[in-house]
Design a protein around this motif. Structure first.
Motif, mmCIF file in Angstrom:
data_model
loop_
_atom_site.group_PDB
_atom_site.id
_atom_site.type_symbol
_atom_site.label_atom_id
_atom_site.label_comp_id
_atom_site.label_asym_id
_atom_site.label_seq_id
_atom_site.Cartn_x
_atom_site.Cartn_y
_atom_site.Cartn_z
ATOM 1 N N HIS A 186 43.694 10.683 49.983
ATOM 2 C CA HIS A 186 43.687 11.256 48.635
ATOM 3 C C HIS A 186 44.636 10.496 47.710
ATOM 4 O O HIS A 186 44.398 10.399 46.514
ATOM 5 C CB HIS A 186 44.081 12.732 48.718
ATOM 6 C CG HIS A 186 43.918 13.471 47.425
ATOM 7 N ND1 HIS A 186 42.734 13.508 46.725
ATOM 8 C CD2 HIS A 186 44.803 14.202 46.689
ATOM 9 C CE1 HIS A 186 42.880 14.234 45.630
ATOM 10 N NE2 HIS A 186 44.122 14.656 45.580
ATOM 11 N N PHE A 187 45.698 9.954 48.264
ATOM 12 C CA PHE A 187 46.707 9.279 47.453
ATOM 13 C C PHE A 187 46.305 7.871 47.042
ATOM 14 O O PHE A 187 47.095 7.178 46.396
ATOM 15 C CB PHE A 187 48.057 9.285 48.186
ATOM 16 C CG PHE A 187 48.860 10.525 47.916
ATOM 17 C CD1 PHE A 187 49.984 10.492 47.117
ATOM 18 C CD2 PHE A 187 48.467 11.747 48.445
ATOM 19 C CE1 PHE A 187 50.712 11.645 46.852
ATOM 20 C CE2 PHE A 187 49.186 12.899 48.187
ATOM 21 C CZ PHE A 187 50.318 12.849 47.387
ATOM 22 N N ALA A 188 45.091 7.444 47.375
ATOM 23 C CA ALA A 188 44.576 6.214 46.777
ATOM 24 C C ALA A 188 44.516 6.360 45.265
ATOM 25 O O ALA A 188 44.654 5.380 44.524
ATOM 26 C CB ALA A 188 43.193 5.893 47.334
ATOM 27 N N GLY A 189 44.323 7.603 44.807
ATOM 28 C CA GLY A 189 44.177 7.852 43.377
ATOM 29 C C GLY A 189 45.446 8.202 42.638
ATOM 30 O O GLY A 189 45.419 8.395 41.426
ATOM 31 N N GLY A 190 46.551 8.334 43.332
ATOM 32 C CA GLY A 190 47.758 8.691 42.598
ATOM 33 C C GLY A 190 48.842 9.202 43.506
ATOM 34 O O GLY A 190 48.642 9.333 44.710
ATOM 35 N N PRO A 191 49.981 9.539 42.947
ATOM 36 C CA PRO A 191 50.393 9.176 41.582
ATOM 37 C C PRO A 191 51.124 7.831 41.552
ATOM 38 O O PRO A 191 52.350 7.748 41.577
ATOM 39 C CB PRO A 191 51.329 10.321 41.177
ATOM 40 C CG PRO A 191 51.901 10.811 42.490
ATOM 41 C CD PRO A 191 50.901 10.500 43.575
ATOM 42 N N GLU A 238 38.139 1.559 48.497
ATOM 43 C CA GLU A 238 38.061 1.156 49.903
ATOM 44 C C GLU A 238 39.500 1.087 50.418
ATOM 45 O O GLU A 238 40.093 0.019 50.524
ATOM 46 C CB GLU A 238 37.340 -0.186 50.032
ATOM 47 C CG GLU A 238 35.928 -0.184 49.474
ATOM 48 C CD GLU A 238 34.970 0.718 50.246
ATOM 49 O OE1 GLU A 238 35.307 1.141 51.366
ATOM 50 O OE2 GLU A 238 33.871 0.994 49.728
ATOM 51 N N SER A 239 40.038 2.225 50.744
ATOM 52 C CA SER A 239 41.470 2.351 50.981
ATOM 53 C C SER A 239 41.758 3.299 52.131
ATOM 54 O O SER A 239 41.011 4.258 52.356
ATOM 55 C CB SER A 239 42.141 2.891 49.706
ATOM 56 O OG SER A 239 43.489 3.252 49.930
ATOM 57 N N VAL A 240 42.847 3.039 52.857
ATOM 58 C CA VAL A 240 43.275 3.949 53.931
ATOM 59 C C VAL A 240 44.288 4.973 53.428
ATOM 60 O O VAL A 240 44.796 5.776 54.211
ATOM 61 C CB VAL A 240 43.877 3.176 55.127
ATOM 62 C CG1 VAL A 240 42.866 2.201 55.699
ATOM 63 C CG2 VAL A 240 45.175 2.473 54.740
#
Length: 338
Positions: free
Chosen positions: A313-318, A308-310
């Motif tokens: 795609h970069f909520a996941g990395g790096p 649950e993030s704004v």
């Protein structure tokens, strides 16, 4: 001194028919393989990334703790360390480098795990973006070997919309006259900068830019500073042919595109026995949660666990968003403990 090792694959026949002679799979390990060889985590790399770009998720007290697990980070073909356009001798050098699929990558990784380390069971496979694509492949290709998977901010098949986005990236890079159909004498700098600008509109969400997190959280002095320093700086050091090789792999990503499943995506998803946390980013513009919902509905032992993030795609990395890193690490701990 190289901080990784090379597994020699010999003459490796690719899914599309070419043979990579003296093929090399670069990898790095953390921790020790226990006597039962059952404390294994496989953590593949992502588009343009190398093993060092994965290390933010490995550490003492984290889910991927080298004191508890034997963690293997295999480098994708095309990333400059494993066999790639930039390091392969003639005649398969540069733009003659053959087409490599995610299926090819995971077959090579399976050989590493079985032939080099004698591993028969894998506790967890996890990865971001194209690492998630490989994670899904591990689950579908070796369902009796993989106990858990956690693909985050990625998909089991490249969607049509995602394919179109990548066409824009490719067009920007190859429009540079210096590109010269892949036989460039100096790097196509303008093309790499243009590619970075295309990427910049997709890597983070609209809300990320609306909230000015590039300035307030990442500390850039202006939007232009962010575009040049973060995005252009990200792509300029990378080899253009390598990027295009991995882009082709991404566009042709599909866990059912093989003799096992013959294009039947639902059949491939249903074959994944592993307990799965499928973790999309709620605002990811590449891999929207709707795609993950379809995947989870077709998998027998899967749960949808969105960021649950704004941060898109970069909520996941790096490792860019501290709150999202904490969330991901907590869910990986939960999955490993289950």
């Amino acid at each position: 001194m190289a901080d990784h090792e090379i597994f020699a694959l010999g003459d490796f026949v690719l899914q599309r028919g070419a043979t990579l002679r003296d093929a090399a799979l670069a990898y790095k390990t953390f921790g020790k393989l226990n006597a039962k060889r059952d404390n294994v985590i496989v953590y593949p790399t992502w588009y343009s990334g190398q093993h060092i770009d994965n290390e933010w998720l490995v550490g003492k007290g984290m889910a991927l703790d080298p004191a508890r697990y034997f963690i293997v980070i295999p480098n994708m073909f095309g990333n400059g360390l494993s066999s790639s356009p930039s390091n392969t001798p003639e005649p398969y050098n540069a733009s003659r480098f053959p087409q490599v699929t995610a299926y090819d990558n995971v077959r090579a990784q399976h050989r590493l795990m079985t032939e080099k380390f004698g591993v028969e069971q894998i506790r967890l496979v996890t990865g971001w973006s194209m690492g998630a694509l490989q994670t899904f492949h591990w689950g579908a290709m070796y369902p009796d070997m993989v106990e858990r998977i956690a693909p985050f901010c990625g998909s089991s098949k490249c969607s049509r919309h995602n394919f179109v986005f990548l066409e824009g990236v490719k067009a920007a890079l190859t429009a540079d006259a210096a590109w010269n159909n892949g036989w460039y004498e100096k790097k196509p700098e303008r093309g790499l900068r243009a590619m970075a600008r295309v990427y910049a509109g997709w890597g983070f969400s609209q809300a990320f830019y609306r909230q000015e997190l590039d300035l307030k959280t990442l500390g850039y002095s202006s939007l232009e500073d962010f575009l040049v320093s973060f995005w252009e700086g990200f792509f300029l050091p990378k080899d253009a042919n390598n990027l295009l090789t991995m882009l082709w792999t991404w566009q042709n990503g599909n866990i059912s595109d093989n003799d096992l499943y013959k294009g039947d995506l639902k059949k491939a998803l249903k074959a994944i026995k592993a307990k799965a946390y499928v973790m999309p980013g709620r605002t990811d513009l590449y891999f929207p949660p709707e795609d993950s919902e379809f995947e989870v509905a077709s998998m027998p032992n899967a749960r949808l666990v969105p960021f649950e993030s704004v941060w898109g795609h970069f909520a996941g990395g790096p490792g860019t968003s501290k709150d999202d890193v904490k969330f991901l690490d907590g869910k990986l701990k939960e999955l490993l403990a289950s």
